[in-house]
Design an enzyme around this catalytic site. Structure first.
Site, short mmCIF file in Angstrom:
data_model
loop_
_atom_site.label_atom_id
_atom_site.label_comp_id
_atom_site.label_asym_id
_atom_site.label_seq_id
_atom_site.Cartn_x
_atom_site.Cartn_y
_atom_site.Cartn_z
N ASP A 235 0.97 -1.20 0.02
CA ASP A 235 -0.04 -0.10 0.03
C ASP A 235 0.82 1.31 0.02
O ASP A 235 0.48 2.38 0.38
CB ASP A 235 -1.03 0.10 1.20
CG ASP A 235 -0.20 0.04 2.60
OD1 ASP A 235 0.93 -0.71 2.61
OD2 ASP A 235 -0.59 0.40 3.50
N GLU A 236 2.17 1.29 -0.69
CA GLU A 236 2.96 2.28 -0.46
C GLU A 236 3.16 2.84 -2.00
O GLU A 236 3.29 2.02 -2.86
CB GLU A 236 4.32 1.98 -0.06
CG GLU A 236 4.37 1.49 1.45
CD GLU A 236 5.76 0.87 1.90
OE1 GLU A 236 6.73 1.10 1.17
OE2 GLU A 236 5.76 0.17 3.05
#
Length: 337
Positions: A235-236
């Site tokens: 989720d980066e």
């Protein structure tokens, strides 16, 4: 038989050019020219007369050539100029076929490809040349589209539409180096979705993928022209903005924090979840490498996470702790845990 096979090949040409326009073609359309020719050959008095037979087959070829030329003008893939050139080439072949019909109608039977009928032979040779060149150019367009699609697949994250880590790093290094040569500003945003692991654990990975895809789609809609957007992992994410658009970077970062704030309530799932994002913003210093810039942006992102999430932290070269800009997300409820 030879004309029938030729006309089926022309039908395949129609199918291929319609594919360039993203349109499907039934198999019956591919076979139709050859079937029409087969029916014509069964009609009494046609097959035994050279003139009538040649006019019939040439009219069929001309009609199919006209359709192919028209479909090339509607192509949405490949170079527009190349497709229009192909349309012109096939259109010229159609005109040659009509010229052949005129020659056939003014010739005496039996019609032979001899020295006395050189114009008729010339139309056939011109058609063969046009078919060869058309096939060559069409293959070039097809290969160009395939290579472009392969490059996109190799560099793009299929879930979010962002560049993958390697592609983002490669393009960002080049963009940053160019900005430094030209004296332009560059800003890097390091982005992380808040409590994303808790969302996956609570609602499942399918819902997590949906949130990632939605976030990617919405973020791409916010980015200024020329910005690079990459998925670094999980989720980066990261965004590199260069040039005049950097003056909008702080506002962009604040909007990213609440990008999913009103998108996650669904009646079929338990509870209500609001996914916010934390952002670390770093402005490139003179001579700074991408690795150093990313390290500072990551440090600022850590500060934003530590200080409450759903906010932007701006990194400075000399200060170990970034300044924090808190967005208007007081009404947003974070996930538990």
């Amino acid at each position: 038989m030879a004309n029938g096979i030729l006309l089926v090949g022309v039908g395949l040409g129609i199918k291929a050019t319609r594919c360039f326009g993203r349109r499907t073609t039934p198999t019956a359309v591919v076979l139709l020219p050859g079937l029409i020719w087969g029916v014509i050959c069964l009609l009494p008095g046609i097959y035994d007369h050279d003139q009538v037979r040649l006019v019939a087959v040439t009219l069929l070829q001309a009609a199919c050539s006209g359709i192919i030329a028209f479909e090339f003008t509607r192509s949405v893939v490949g170079s527009r100029k190349v497709c229009l050139a192909l349309a012109g080439l096939i259109g010229a072949m159609t005109l040659v076929q009509f010229v052949r019909i005129g020659i056939v109608l003014t010739s005496e039977e039996p019609i032979l490809l001899a020295a006395a009928n050189a114009p008729l032979a010339a139309t056939i040779y011109l058609q063969l040349i046009a078919v060869f060149l058309g096939g060559l150019f069409a293959a070039t367009v097809f290969l160009e589209v395939q290579l472009k699609d392969l490059r996109r697949q190799a560099s793009e994250d299929s879930l979010t539409g962002a560049l993958n880590r390697e592609a983002f790093q490669s393009r960002s290094e080049a963009a940053l180096a160019e900005a430094q040569r030209e004296g332009a500003e560059a800003v890097l945003l390091a982005i992380d979705l808040d409590r994303f692991k808790a969302l996956n654990d609570l609602f499942g990975h399918g819902e997590g993928d949906r949130v990632l895809a939605l976030f990617g789609d919405r973020l791409r809609g916010l980015l200024p022209q020329g910005a690079l957007f990459g998925r670094i992992g999980g989720d980066e994410f990261a965004v590199l903005v260069v040039g005049e658009a950097t003056r909008l970077a702080t506002g962009l970062a604040a909007r990213v924090c609440g990008l999913l704030g009103r998108s996650t309530r669904e009646p079929e799932h338990r509870g209500t979840r609001v996914v916010t994002a934390s952002v670390g913003l770093a402005r490139a210093e003179a001579g700074e490498s991408l690795a150093m810039l990313m390290a500072r942006a990551d440090a600022a992102l850590y500060d934003a996470k530590r200080d409450g999430r759903g906010q932007v932290s701006i990194a400075h070269m000399q200060t170990p702790r970034g300044d924090v800009i808190v967005g208007d997300f007081g009404s947003l409820q974070s996930l538990p845990g």
